[in-house]
Design a protein around this motif. Structure first.
Motif, PDB file in Angstrom:
ATOM      1  N   ASP A  60       0.820  -1.215   0.000  1.00  0.00           N
ATOM      2  CA  ASP A  60       0.000   0.000   0.000  1.00  0.00           C
ATOM      3  C   ASP A  60       0.849   1.258   0.000  1.00  0.00           C
ATOM      4  O   ASP A  60       0.361   2.338  -0.274  1.00  0.00           O
ATOM      5  N   ASP A  61       2.124   1.130   0.367  1.00  0.00           N
ATOM      6  CA  ASP A  61       2.977   2.312   0.462  1.00  0.00           C
ATOM      7  C   ASP A  61       4.268   2.076  -0.318  1.00  0.00           C
ATOM      8  O   ASP A  61       4.430   1.063  -0.975  1.00  0.00           O
ATOM      9  N   ASP A  62       5.185   3.026  -0.217  1.00  0.00           N
ATOM     10  CA  ASP A  62       6.431   2.958  -0.972  1.00  0.00           C
ATOM     11  C   ASP A  62       7.618   2.520  -0.123  1.00  0.00           C
ATOM     12  O   ASP A  62       8.760   2.765  -0.496  1.00  0.00           O
ATOM     13  N   ASP A  63       7.364   1.887   1.009  1.00  0.00           N
ATOM     14  CA  ASP A  63       8.460   1.409   1.846  1.00  0.00           C
ATOM     15  C   ASP A  63       9.165   0.253   1.153  1.00  0.00           C
ATOM     16  O   ASP A  63       8.551  -0.783   0.865  1.00  0.00           O
ATOM     17  N   GLN A  64      10.436   0.432   0.877  1.00  0.00           N
ATOM     18  CA  GLN A  64      11.218  -0.586   0.188  1.00  0.00           C
ATOM     19  C   GLN A  64      11.826  -1.530   1.210  1.00  0.00           C
ATOM     20  O   GLN A  64      12.928  -1.306   1.700  1.00  0.00           O
ATOM     21  N   VAL A  65      11.099  -2.579   1.507  1.00  0.00           N
ATOM     22  CA  VAL A  65      11.556  -3.568   2.480  1.00  0.00           C
ATOM     23  C   VAL A  65      11.529  -4.947   1.819  1.00  0.00           C
ATOM     24  O   VAL A  65      10.757  -5.192   0.897  1.00  0.00           O
ATOM     25  N   PRO A  66      12.394  -5.848   2.296  1.00  0.00           N
ATOM     26  CA  PRO A  66      12.392  -7.196   1.733  1.00  0.00           C
ATOM     27  C   PRO A  66      11.180  -7.995   2.182  1.00  0.00           C
ATOM     28  O   PRO A  66      10.530  -7.668   3.170  1.00  0.00           O
ATOM     29  N   ALA A  67      10.906  -9.042   1.435  1.00  0.00           N
ATOM     30  CA  ALA A  67       9.832  -9.965   1.779  1.00  0.00           C
ATOM     31  C   ALA A  67      10.347 -11.378   1.544  1.00  0.00           C
ATOM     32  O   ALA A  67      11.115 -11.625   0.620  1.00  0.00           O
ATOM     33  N   GLY A  68       9.923 -12.288   2.388  1.00  0.00           N
ATOM     34  CA  GLY A  68      10.297 -13.680   2.204  1.00  0.00           C
ATOM     35  C   GLY A  68      11.238 -14.170   3.281  1.00  0.00           C
ATOM     36  O   GLY A  68      11.222 -13.696   4.418  1.00  0.00           O
ATOM     37  N   ASP A  69      12.086 -15.093   2.908  1.00  0.00           N
ATOM     38  CA  ASP A  69      12.905 -15.875   3.826  1.00  0.00           C
ATOM     39  C   ASP A  69      14.282 -15.242   4.043  1.00  0.00           C
ATOM     40  O   ASP A  69      15.200 -15.453   3.252  1.00  0.00           O
ATOM     41  N   LEU A  70      14.434 -14.478   5.123  1.00  0.00           N
ATOM     42  CA  LEU A  70      15.729 -13.883   5.444  1.00  0.00           C
ATOM     43  C   LEU A  70      16.727 -14.916   5.972  1.00  0.00           C
ATOM     44  O   LEU A  70      17.907 -14.613   6.124  1.00  0.00           O
ATOM     45  N   GLU A  71      16.278 -16.132   6.217  1.00  0.00           N
ATOM     46  CA  GLU A  71      17.163 -17.213   6.672  1.00  0.00           C
ATOM     47  C   GLU A  71      17.628 -18.078   5.506  1.00  0.00           C
ATOM     48  O   GLU A  71      18.213 -19.133   5.715  1.00  0.00           O
ATOM     49  N   ILE A  72      17.422 -17.625   4.298  1.00  0.00           N
ATOM     50  CA  ILE A  72      17.662 -18.428   3.098  1.00  0.00           C
ATOM     51  C   ILE A  72      19.118 -18.899   2.975  1.00  0.00           C
ATOM     52  O   ILE A  72      19.388 -19.954   2.416  1.00  0.00           O
ATOM     53  N   PHE A  73      20.070 -18.131   3.535  1.00  0.00           N
ATOM     54  CA  PHE A  73      21.493 -18.489   3.447  1.00  0.00           C
ATOM     55  C   PHE A  73      22.082 -18.943   4.773  1.00  0.00           C
ATOM     56  O   PHE A  73      23.290 -19.181   4.863  1.00  0.00           O
TER      57      PHE A  73
END
Length: 181
Positions: free
Chosen positions: A121-134
């Motif tokens: 809904d906004d322009d906040d550029q944040v990641p989505a998904g699995d931050l534990e991927i590595f």
């Protein structure tokens, strides 16, 4: 706007929802790579643009590669955002560097849909998904979050640092053209 269950394919959308040409799409792809370890050695292979229409197609293409610990898909668009997909057997994990990319890009929209997240809904550029991927490969969630927070890094630079920490930095840099001539 995609409907629930709709498979998204094709080139990116403009802000008014119209598709750009396939040529525009191809020009916007900075790189698309499959990365995997085979017999202990890292391998980097290019993916075709045909594999980038949606998450399901990309994950299917990655599942065809061998890999001691699965295969990573590293895809960057328009010096703007990237998607990391990790396929290990029947399991797919995904990280989108900027969820606002889903407003304009089919692959990013497909990632949000698979994660069960709404379009932003906004322009906040944040990641989505699995931050534990590595995590099991040697990059902690905190270290990855710190890299993602660095707004001065372009996708190729950020993923080059990830590749360096994972042990395939020179191969990645060669594949995306970061190696000095």
């Amino acid at each position: 706007m995609p409907r629930a269950g709709e498979v998204l394919v094709g080139p990116p959308r403009t802000t008014d929802g119209r598709f750009q040409t396939m040529r525009d799409f191809e020009d916007a792809v900075d790189f698309a790579l499959a990365v995997f370890r085979e017999e202990g050695a890292w391998q980097v292979e290019s993916l075709t643009h045909d594999h980038l229409g949606d998450l399901e197609t990309l994950a299917g293409a990655l599942g065809r590669f061998p890999g001691d610990a699965g295969v990573l898909g590293l895809v960057a668009f328009d010096e703007d955002y990237f998607v990391v997909v990790r396929v290990t057997g029947p399991f797919t994990r995904v990280l989108l560097s900027d969820l606002t990319a889903a407003d304009e890009w089919e692959l990013a929209s497909s990632v949000l849909e698979s994660l069960g997240l709404p379009l932003p809904d906004d322009d906040d550029q944040v990641p989505a998904g699995d931050l534990e991927i590595f995590d099991d490969l040697g990059i902690s969630t905190l270290d990855l979050a710190a890299l993602l927070d660095d707004v001065d890094l372009y996708p190729d630079e950020l993923l080059s640092e990830v590749a360096r920490q994972l042990g395939f930095g020179p191969l990645f840099d060669d594949a995306v053209g970061l190696t000095p001539a």
